[in-house]
Design an enzyme around this catalytic site. Structure first.
Site, PDB file in Angstrom:
ATOM      1  CB  THR A  38      -0.880   0.058   1.282  1.00  9.56           C
ATOM      2  OG1 THR A  38      -0.004   0.136   2.421  1.00  9.56           O
ATOM      3  CG2 THR A  38      -1.797  -1.149   1.414  1.00  9.56           C
ATOM      4  N   GLY A  39       0.223   2.384  -0.254  1.00  8.68           N
ATOM      5  CA  GLY A  39       0.800   3.715  -0.019  1.00  8.68           C
ATOM      6  C   GLY A  39       2.191   3.942  -0.570  1.00  8.68           C
ATOM      7  NE  ARG A  88       3.344  -6.442  15.046  1.00  7.95           N
ATOM      8  CZ  ARG A  88       2.048  -6.187  15.238  1.00  7.95           C
ATOM      9  NH1 ARG A  88       1.658  -5.492  16.292  1.00  7.95           N
ATOM     10  NH2 ARG A  88       1.136  -6.608  14.386  1.00  7.95           N
ATOM     11  CB  SER A 126      -2.928   0.047  26.965  1.00  7.68           C
ATOM     12  OG  SER A 126      -2.638  -0.432  25.664  1.00  7.68           O
ATOM     13  CE1 TYR A 168       6.603  10.927  14.386  1.00 10.93           C
ATOM     14  CE2 TYR A 168       4.938  12.209  13.216  1.00 10.93           C
ATOM     15  CZ  TYR A 168       5.426  10.987  13.662  1.00 10.93           C
ATOM     16  OH  TYR A 168       4.724   9.831  13.395  1.00 10.93           O
ATOM     17  CE  LYS A 183       7.810   5.996  11.112  1.00  9.60           C
ATOM     18  NZ  LYS A 183       7.977   5.191   9.896  1.00  9.60           N
ATOM     19  N   PRO A 209       9.657  11.970   5.281  1.00 10.14           N
ATOM     20  CG  PRO A 209       8.462  10.247   4.265  1.00 10.14           C
ATOM     21  CD  PRO A 209       9.259  10.560   5.486  1.00 10.14           C
ATOM     22  N   PRO A 211       3.717  15.392   4.856  1.00  9.80           N
ATOM     23  CG  PRO A 211       2.119  17.055   5.092  1.00  9.80           C
ATOM     24  CD  PRO A 211       3.573  16.776   5.295  1.00  9.80           C
ATOM     25  CB  ILE A 212       2.567  11.618   1.157  1.00 11.59           C
ATOM     26  CG1 ILE A 212       3.825  12.467   0.889  1.00 11.59           C
ATOM     27  CG2 ILE A 212       2.136  10.903  -0.126  1.00 11.59           C
ATOM     28  CD1 ILE A 212       5.087  11.706   0.918  1.00 11.59           C
TER      29      ILE A 212
HETATM   30  C1  HXC Z   1      -5.449   4.154  21.640  1.00 11.25           C
HETATM   31  C2  HXC Z   1      -5.178   2.173  20.463  1.00 11.25           C
HETATM   32  C3  HXC Z   1      -5.728   2.766  19.308  1.00 11.25           C
HETATM   33  C4  HXC Z   1      -6.151   4.141  19.380  1.00 11.25           C
HETATM   34  C5  HXC Z   1      -5.205   0.716  18.853  1.00 11.25           C
HETATM   35  N1  HXC Z   1      -4.883   0.906  20.134  1.00 11.25           N
HETATM   36  N2  HXC Z   1      -5.716   1.837  18.310  1.00 11.25           N
HETATM   37  N3  HXC Z   1      -5.025   2.850  21.613  1.00 11.25           N
HETATM   38  N4  HXC Z   1      -5.989   4.782  20.564  1.00 11.25           N
HETATM   39  N5  HXC Z   1      -6.649   4.761  18.307  1.00 11.25           N
HETATM   40  C6  HXC Z   1      -4.320  -0.063  21.057  1.00 11.25           C
HETATM   41  C7  HXC Z   1      -5.193  -1.300  21.209  1.00 11.25           C
HETATM   42  O1  HXC Z   1      -6.251  -1.082  22.135  1.00 11.25           O
HETATM   43  C8  HXC Z   1      -4.176  -2.332  21.711  1.00 11.25           C
HETATM   44  O2  HXC Z   1      -3.873  -2.147  23.069  1.00 11.25           O
HETATM   45  C9  HXC Z   1      -2.936  -1.943  20.944  1.00 11.25           C
HETATM   46  O3  HXC Z   1      -3.081  -0.586  20.542  1.00 11.25           O
HETATM   47  C10 HXC Z   1      -2.736  -2.796  19.695  1.00 11.25           C
HETATM   48  O4  HXC Z   1      -3.897  -2.700  18.903  1.00 11.25           O
HETATM   49  P1  HXC Z   1      -4.302  -3.828  17.845  1.00 11.25           P
HETATM   50  O5  HXC Z   1      -5.439  -3.315  17.049  1.00 11.25           O
HETATM   51  O6  HXC Z   1      -4.426  -5.135  18.526  1.00 11.25           O
HETATM   52  O7  HXC Z   1      -2.928  -3.900  16.991  1.00 11.25           O
HETATM   53  P2  HXC Z   1      -2.631  -4.430  15.556  1.00 11.25           P
HETATM   54  O8  HXC Z   1      -3.750  -5.265  15.004  1.00 11.25           O
HETATM   55  O9  HXC Z   1      -1.290  -4.995  15.614  1.00 11.25           O
HETATM   56  O10 HXC Z   1      -2.649  -3.083  14.641  1.00 11.25           O
HETATM   57  C11 HXC Z   1      -1.618  -2.143  14.758  1.00 11.25           C
HETATM   58  C12 HXC Z   1      -2.129  -0.683  14.650  1.00 11.25           C
HETATM   59  C13 HXC Z   1      -3.012  -0.494  13.382  1.00 11.25           C
HETATM   60  C14 HXC Z   1      -0.920   0.204  14.663  1.00 11.25           C
HETATM   61  C15 HXC Z   1      -2.996  -0.369  15.872  1.00 11.25           C
HETATM   62  O11 HXC Z   1      -3.400   0.864  13.262  1.00 11.25           O
HETATM   63  C16 HXC Z   1      -2.292  -0.887  12.129  1.00 11.25           C
HETATM   64  O12 HXC Z   1      -2.371  -2.046  11.717  1.00 11.25           O
HETATM   65  N6  HXC Z   1      -1.524   0.046  11.481  1.00 11.25           N
HETATM   66  C17 HXC Z   1      -0.721  -0.231  10.295  1.00 11.25           C
HETATM   67  C18 HXC Z   1      -0.713   0.864   9.277  1.00 11.25           C
HETATM   68  C19 HXC Z   1      -0.466   2.277   9.811  1.00 11.25           C
HETATM   69  O13 HXC Z   1      -0.553   2.529  11.012  1.00 11.25           O
HETATM   70  N7  HXC Z   1      -0.170   3.198   8.875  1.00 11.25           N
HETATM   71  C20 HXC Z   1       0.064   4.599   9.200  1.00 11.25           C
HETATM   72  C21 HXC Z   1       1.478   4.932   9.020  1.00 11.25           C
HETATM   73  S1  HXC Z   1       1.649   6.685   8.935  1.00 11.25           S
HETATM   74  P3  HXC Z   1      -4.572  -3.083  24.243  1.00 11.25           P
HETATM   75  O14 HXC Z   1      -3.934  -2.588  25.493  1.00 11.25           O
HETATM   76  O15 HXC Z   1      -6.037  -2.779  24.156  1.00 11.25           O
HETATM   77  O16 HXC Z   1      -4.219  -4.480  23.889  1.00 11.25           O
HETATM   78  C22 HXC Z   1       2.993   7.157   9.861  1.00 11.25           C
HETATM   79  C23 HXC Z   1       3.592   8.555   9.801  1.00 11.25           C
HETATM   80  C24 HXC Z   1       2.714   9.628   9.346  1.00 11.25           C
HETATM   81  O17 HXC Z   1       3.533   6.399  10.557  1.00 11.25           O
HETATM   82  C25 HXC Z   1       3.301  11.006   9.464  1.00 11.25           C
HETATM   83  C26 HXC Z   1       2.392  11.980   8.763  1.00 11.25           C
HETATM   84  C27 HXC Z   1       2.963  13.321   8.520  1.00 11.25           C
HETATM   85  P1  NAP Z   2       0.354   2.680   4.970  1.00 10.90           P
HETATM   86  O1  NAP Z   2      -0.234   2.531   3.616  1.00 10.90           O
HETATM   87  O2  NAP Z   2      -0.507   2.396   6.143  1.00 10.90           O
HETATM   88  O3  NAP Z   2       1.667   1.809   5.027  1.00 10.90           O
HETATM   89  C1  NAP Z   2       2.051   1.009   6.108  1.00 10.90           C
HETATM   90  C2  NAP Z   2       2.345  -0.380   5.583  1.00 10.90           C
HETATM   91  O4  NAP Z   2       2.981  -1.131   6.613  1.00 10.90           O
HETATM   92  C3  NAP Z   2       1.104  -1.146   5.153  1.00 10.90           C
HETATM   93  O5  NAP Z   2       1.308  -1.688   3.874  1.00 10.90           O
HETATM   94  C4  NAP Z   2       0.984  -2.265   6.189  1.00 10.90           C
HETATM   95  O6  NAP Z   2       0.461  -3.439   5.579  1.00 10.90           O
HETATM   96  C5  NAP Z   2       2.437  -2.437   6.619  1.00 10.90           C
HETATM   97  N1  NAP Z   2       2.550  -2.946   7.981  1.00 10.90           N
HETATM   98  C6  NAP Z   2       2.031  -2.421   9.114  1.00 10.90           C
HETATM   99  N2  NAP Z   2       2.318  -3.180  10.177  1.00 10.90           N
HETATM  100  C7  NAP Z   2       3.074  -4.215   9.699  1.00 10.90           C
HETATM  101  C8  NAP Z   2       3.674  -5.331  10.312  1.00 10.90           C
HETATM  102  N3  NAP Z   2       3.581  -5.549  11.633  1.00 10.90           N
HETATM  103  N4  NAP Z   2       4.379  -6.181   9.525  1.00 10.90           N
HETATM  104  C9  NAP Z   2       4.473  -5.997   8.193  1.00 10.90           C
HETATM  105  N5  NAP Z   2       3.917  -4.948   7.558  1.00 10.90           N
HETATM  106  C10 NAP Z   2       3.219  -4.070   8.304  1.00 10.90           C
HETATM  107  O7  NAP Z   2       0.873   4.175   5.165  1.00 10.90           O
HETATM  108  P2  NAP Z   2       1.913   5.060   4.327  1.00 10.90           P
HETATM  109  O8  NAP Z   2       1.461   6.451   4.434  1.00 10.90           O
HETATM  110  O9  NAP Z   2       2.170   4.470   2.999  1.00 10.90           O
HETATM  111  O10 NAP Z   2       3.212   4.904   5.226  1.00 10.90           O
HETATM  112  C11 NAP Z   2       4.395   4.304   4.742  1.00 10.90           C
HETATM  113  C12 NAP Z   2       5.587   4.788   5.537  1.00 10.90           C
HETATM  114  O11 NAP Z   2       5.733   6.183   5.364  1.00 10.90           O
HETATM  115  C13 NAP Z   2       5.485   4.558   7.036  1.00 10.90           C
HETATM  116  O12 NAP Z   2       6.753   4.221   7.545  1.00 10.90           O
HETATM  117  C14 NAP Z   2       5.084   5.902   7.564  1.00 10.90           C
HETATM  118  O13 NAP Z   2       5.484   6.083   8.894  1.00 10.90           O
HETATM  119  C15 NAP Z   2       5.855   6.810   6.612  1.00 10.90           C
HETATM  120  N6  NAP Z   2       5.356   8.189   6.502  1.00 10.90           N
HETATM  121  C16 NAP Z   2       4.171   8.443   5.880  1.00 10.90           C
HETATM  122  C17 NAP Z   2       3.761   9.751   5.759  1.00 10.90           C
HETATM  123  C18 NAP Z   2       2.478  10.131   5.078  1.00 10.90           C
HETATM  124  O14 NAP Z   2       2.087  11.294   5.148  1.00 10.90           O
HETATM  125  N7  NAP Z   2       1.809   9.224   4.407  1.00 10.90           N
HETATM  126  C19 NAP Z   2       4.550  10.789   6.277  1.00 10.90           C
HETATM  127  C20 NAP Z   2       5.747  10.482   6.908  1.00 10.90           C
HETATM  128  C21 NAP Z   2       6.152   9.168   7.002  1.00 10.90           C
HETATM  129  P3  NAP Z   2      -0.425  -4.507   6.399  1.00 10.90           P
HETATM  130  O15 NAP Z   2      -1.458  -3.716   7.140  1.00 10.90           O
HETATM  131  O16 NAP Z   2      -0.974  -5.401   5.345  1.00 10.90           O
HETATM  132  O17 NAP Z   2       0.534  -5.208   7.303  1.00 10.90           O
END
Ligand code: HXC
Ligand code: NAP
Length: 308
Positions: A38-39, A88, A126, A168, A183, A209, A211-212
């Site tokens: 993705t992304g 992980r 948590s 950040y 990070k 990066p 915001p994208i």
């Molecule tokens: C508080 C939360 C929460 C929320 C989850 N948790 N969401 N706590 N507020 N909104 C807590 C849960 O209650 C749980 O704790 C723990 O976090 C783990 O949650 P799970 O859902 O069991 O985890 P998991 O299925 O492993 O999913 C991981 C995730 C999910 C991070 C929570 O969002 C995910 O899969 N993300 C992957 C993609 C992603 O995040 N992409 C964005 C990247 S952008 P407890 O105690 O209840 O067990 C980025 C930079 C952007 O990084 C910068 C922009 C400029």
């Molecule tokens: P995204 O689409 O949510 O990308 C995150 C990817 O990580 C997903 O493909 C997800 O796939 C994978 N992933 C999450 N947890 C994983 C795990 N435990 N094991 C393996 N794969 C896992 O978001 P994005 O915006 O493209 O972000 C990509 C990167 O850019 C990230 O490092 C983010 O911090 C960074 N970034 C993004 C922005 C922005 O504005 N978009 C800005 C600064 C930095 P699955 O859910 O299928 O596992």
């Protein structure tokens, strides 16, 4: 996801979306992109594939990965391998890299892009919420880097690693403390390993990066869209970044054109970081009439103080 309107000045700053490196730059190379389904990860995998690499994309959701892999390989004609793996889990990482090595070869071009994130006041987290983010971002990147690093060193083969971090890491940010901590850890891991592994022909760098618009990031960081419009006020370039702009920079940094670069973090953010550092940049939306009034007030107070 509706796209965010750009500011007028963005017409001066077009997003160049085609690959900037020569065709075939990565021919014969094997690349691995975590979060490649993705992304940004998908965009970087596409760019590397279009430049000739065989690419393995990793993530947790097999269906998402499969769909992306077939889309990319039919667009570039090159091999794209989709493998479900939670970064992980160090044992799963090892098994997955074994599979990549036997199917398409040992990756020498590696992007740690997978991440987890969500906005939340720290007092609502948590222990497991904190751990989840740090495990995906920092420990996940370490699992990939250590496993592949050891294999490359053993094989006497150089390699190039890139991690996608955030702006950040420089000053921290409220409401994403666990991501900021993780990070920053990734950046310091890469800097540290850059010092150690140059002697083995291995380089490690980061891109931070701004915001994208991706579904994964924006759905977790601005779920209602409330903050996104204000974001543009903080970007002198007047628009969000595009995936292909990150992909072009990533390709450059991973290629031999950047072979003198290691231990570096390159910011690509539409000017957000310098803007945030300028204490008075909040005057950006002041109108000419308001400036007339402010200037008059300053001049009057200058005159008063001169008379004292
Ligand atoms: C508080 C939360 C929460 C929320 C989850 N948790 N969401 N706590 N507020 N909104 C807590 C849960 O209650 C749980 O704790 C723990 O976090 C783990 O949650 P799970 O859902 O069991 O985890 P998991 O299925 O492993 O999913 C991981 C995730 C999910 C991070 C929570 O969002 C995910 O899969 N993300 C992957 C993609 C992603 O995040 N992409 C964005 C990247 S952008 P407890 O105690 O209840 O067990 C980025 C930079 C952007 O990084 C910068 C922009 C400029
Ligand atoms: P995204 O689409 O949510 O990308 C995150 C990817 O990580 C997903 O493909 C997800 O796939 C994978 N992933 C999450 N947890 C994983 C795990 N435990 N094991 C393996 N794969 C896992 O978001 P994005 O915006 O493209 O972000 C990509 C990167 O850019 C990230 O490092 C983010 O911090 C960074 N970034 C993004 C922005 C922005 O504005 N978009 C800005 C600064 C930095 P699955 O859910 O299928 O596992």
């Amino acid at each position: 996801m509706s796209s965010i309107p750009s500011k007028p000045q963005s017409k001066f700053f077009p997003a160049m979306k085609t690959p900037m490196l020569p065709k075939g730059t990565f021919k014969g190379k094997v690349a691995l992109v975590t979060g490649g389904g993705t992304g940004l990860g998908k965009g970087m995998a596409l760019m590397l594939s279009s430049l000739g690499a065989s690419v393995a994309i990793l993530g947790r959701r097999a269906n998402v990965l499969e769909k992306t892999a077939s889309e990319l390989s039919s667009s570039t004609g090159n091999r794209v391998l989709a493998l479900s793996c939670d970064v992980r889990d160090s044992d799963a990482v090892k098994t997955t890299i074994d599979k990549i090595e036997s199917d398409i070869g040992l990756p020498t071009v590696v992007i740690n892009n997978a991440a987890g994130n969500f906005v939340s006041p720290a007092e609502r987290l948590s222990p497991n919420a904190w751990k989840t983010i740090v495990d995906i971002v920092l420990n996940g990147s370490a699992n990939i880097t250590l496993d592949l690093g050891k294999r490359l060193i053993k094989a006497g083969q150089g390699g190039s690693f890139l991690a996608i971090t955030t702006t950040y890491t420089f000053r921290g940010s409220g409401f994403v403390a666990s991501s900021a901590a993780a990070k920053s850890g990734v950046e310091n891991m890469n800097r540290s390993l850059a010092s150690e592994w140059g002697r083995y022909g291995i380089r490690l760098n980061c891109i931070a990066p701004g915001p994208i618009q991706t579904e994964g990031a924006f759905s977790r960081l601005d779920p209602t869209g409330r903050f996104t419009n204000n974001m543009l006020d903080k970007l002198p370039i007047g628009r969000l970044g595009e995936v292909e702009e990150i992909a072009n920079l990533a390709s450059f940094m991973l290629s031999d054109y950047a072979s003198w670069m290691t231990g570096e973090t390159v910011v690509l953010d539409g000017g957000e970081l310098p803007f945030a550092a300028g204490e008075f940049n909040q005057f950006i939306n002041t109108t000419n009439e308001e400036w007339d009034f402010l200037e008059k007030t300053i001049r009057e107070s200058n005159a008063k103080q001169k008379k004292k």
